[in-house]
Enzyme design. Structure first.
Site, PDB file in Angstrom:
ATOM      1  N   CYS A  46       0.820  -1.214   0.000  1.00 57.45           N
ATOM      2  CA  CYS A  46       0.000   0.000   0.000  1.00 57.45           C
ATOM      3  C   CYS A  46       0.854   1.265   0.000  1.00 57.45           C
ATOM      4  O   CYS A  46       0.375   2.341  -0.334  1.00 57.45           O
ATOM      5  CB  CYS A  46      -0.943   0.005   1.195  1.00 57.45           C
ATOM      6  SG  CYS A  46      -0.097   0.003   2.788  1.00 57.45           S
ATOM      7  N   GLY A 179      -8.735  -6.213   3.575  1.00 60.08           N
ATOM      8  CA  GLY A 179      -7.513  -6.899   3.171  1.00 60.08           C
ATOM      9  C   GLY A 179      -6.591  -7.002   4.372  1.00 60.08           C
ATOM     10  O   GLY A 179      -7.051  -6.987   5.523  1.00 60.08           O
ATOM     11  N   ASP A 180      -5.293  -7.092   4.146  1.00 54.76           N
ATOM     12  CA  ASP A 180      -4.340  -7.235   5.254  1.00 54.76           C
ATOM     13  C   ASP A 180      -4.441  -6.071   6.240  1.00 54.76           C
ATOM     14  O   ASP A 180      -4.462  -6.273   7.460  1.00 54.76           O
ATOM     15  CB  ASP A 180      -2.910  -7.331   4.712  1.00 54.76           C
ATOM     16  CG  ASP A 180      -2.665  -8.637   3.970  1.00 54.76           C
ATOM     17  OD1 ASP A 180      -3.464  -9.574   4.170  1.00 54.76           O
ATOM     18  OD2 ASP A 180      -1.700  -8.713   3.190  1.00 54.76           O
TER      19      ASP A 180
END
Length: 401
Positions: A46, A179-180
């Protein structure tokens, strides 16, 4: 040579979000890059875009091809750095240990490096040199993490924004994306005494994973029904476009804090024009003093010798690899001499026990001198004297008369 291409450290987020990589095209990118590179690993998170690769030489034509594959505008070339050989190797080791993370010492990067490595490994996109580099770097990152004991003061963008929002007395939350980073954000939120959290996702099956009664899993398209009732919104999707627009936030209401953990950004910057709203992007968040920054820096700095140790081990492997063909040649010569000597002895002796004894002694002697020669060759190679040593060993053991 090994090289790394990445985005310069102080590049503004407005540019960084234009130099991101679509995760769902990872394998496609690898296939295209391998037409021009000998091996490649794409590290795309990201907040990080880096490509590690092996190639004979680097020129502007190659860089244009890489930009074209990722659909990047070449006018952004000035925001890209390229490091080669030892600088590139050291950079990877520093990355795996957390030295180059936007939030110093954050504990997600090692897992992200491993994931990127295995994607390239499974796609057969690695040559031996790049494969071994990542193996050493990942091992180094694990050792650094355990010995520096950074897990005792875990930190990430998710933990920082959750702590900040709790300190600002926020009770009602919305998290966009699971997500993560979204999972980590939910984990930290639910560890606190909050009233409720709306989790906006596109996959409603996620509801089965979360048993906490404070969590309301909603369809992503429903987020605007609830967003204006929140104290805090934390957005961490992988969308390539804005997901919270200015018109989504009412002008009237209680204060709302919006943390944007995504790159490209999820949140419209113009929301800052609304009096009741405060928007923080990943660059703003990285400057928040989380209280443990100095402690993490001291721990990391005092354990930097681990990085140097594993980096030197990789360089040693690389240097010794250069003499691998000679070692194989020496082994072949040793075997030829052994076979010749034992054959001569067999022709002169008919006693089986004597032949067996001679066989063991000749083989033992041959192996001893061969292994000793190899050890000396390795020692001298690491000292930088391999050429002279190679000449002497060849003269003694490998010159046919």
């Amino acid at each position: 040579m090994i090289a790394v291409l990445g985005i310069k450290r102080n590049t503004p987020i407005e540019i960084r979000e234009k130099l991101t990589i679509k995760v769902n095209k990872h394998d496609e990118y690898l296939d295209k890059l391998l037409k021009y590179l000998e091996g490649v690993v794409i590290l795309a998170t990201c907040n990080r875009t880096e490509i590690y690769f092996n190639v004979s030489s680097i020129n502007e034509e190659l860089l244009k091809k890489i930009f074209e594959i990722f659909n990047w505008n070449y006018s952004y070339r000035k925001y890209i750095f390229i490091s080669e050989d030892k600088k590139a190797c050291k950079h990877l080791f520093e990355v795996t240990c957390g030295f180059h993370s936007k939030i110093l010492g954050e504990d997600q990067i090692l897992g992200q490096v491993k994931t990127s490595y295995f994607k390239s490994l499974n796609a057969k996109a690695l040559n031996l040199e790049l494969q071994r580099l990542f193996q050493y770097a990942i091992t180094c990152g694990k050792k650094f993490k355990s010995q520096s004991r950074l897990f005792e003061i875990p930190v990430s963008s998710a933990s920082i924004v959750v702590n900040e929002s709790i300190n600002k007395d926020c009770k009602k939350f919305m998290v966009l994306g699971y997500g993560d980073v979204g999972r980590l954000t939910m984990k930290y939120l639910l560890a606190h005494n909050i009233n409720e959290v709306y989790l906006a996702v596109r996959n409603k099956k996620i509801k089965d994973e979360i048993m906490d009664k404070r969590v309301n899993v909603i369809d992503f398209e429903e987020k605007n029904k609830y967003i204006n009732d929140m104290d805090c919104v934390i957005s961490c999707t992988s969308a390539p476009h804005i997901v919270i627009k200015k018109q989504d936030i009412n002008n009237i209401g209680s204060n709302i804090i919006i943390y944007d953990l995504a790159v490209p950004r999820d949140v419209d910057d113009d929301i800052n024009d609304i009096d009741r709203a405060q928007v923080y992007n990943i660059d703003n968040i990285s400057h928040i003093n989380d209280g443990n920054k100095k402690m993490r820096f001291d721990k990391m700095d005092s354990n930097k010798f681990i990085l140097e140790k594993y980096l030197n081990e990789y360089y040693e492997w690389k240097r010794l690899r250069s003499i691998a063909p000679f070692i194989e040649e020496l082994k072949v010569t040793s075997k030829e001499i052994y076979n010749k000597r034992i054959t001569t002895f067999k022709n002169k002796c008919t006693d089986k026990d004597d032949v067996d004894l001679a066989n063991r002694m000749i083989k033992s002697t041959s192996d001893y001198y061969m292994n000793r020669a190899i050890d000396i060759m390795k020692e001298e190679t690491l000292k930088g004297s391999e050429e002279e040593c190679l000449r002497i060993i060849k003269s003694i053991f490998m010159t046919k008369k």
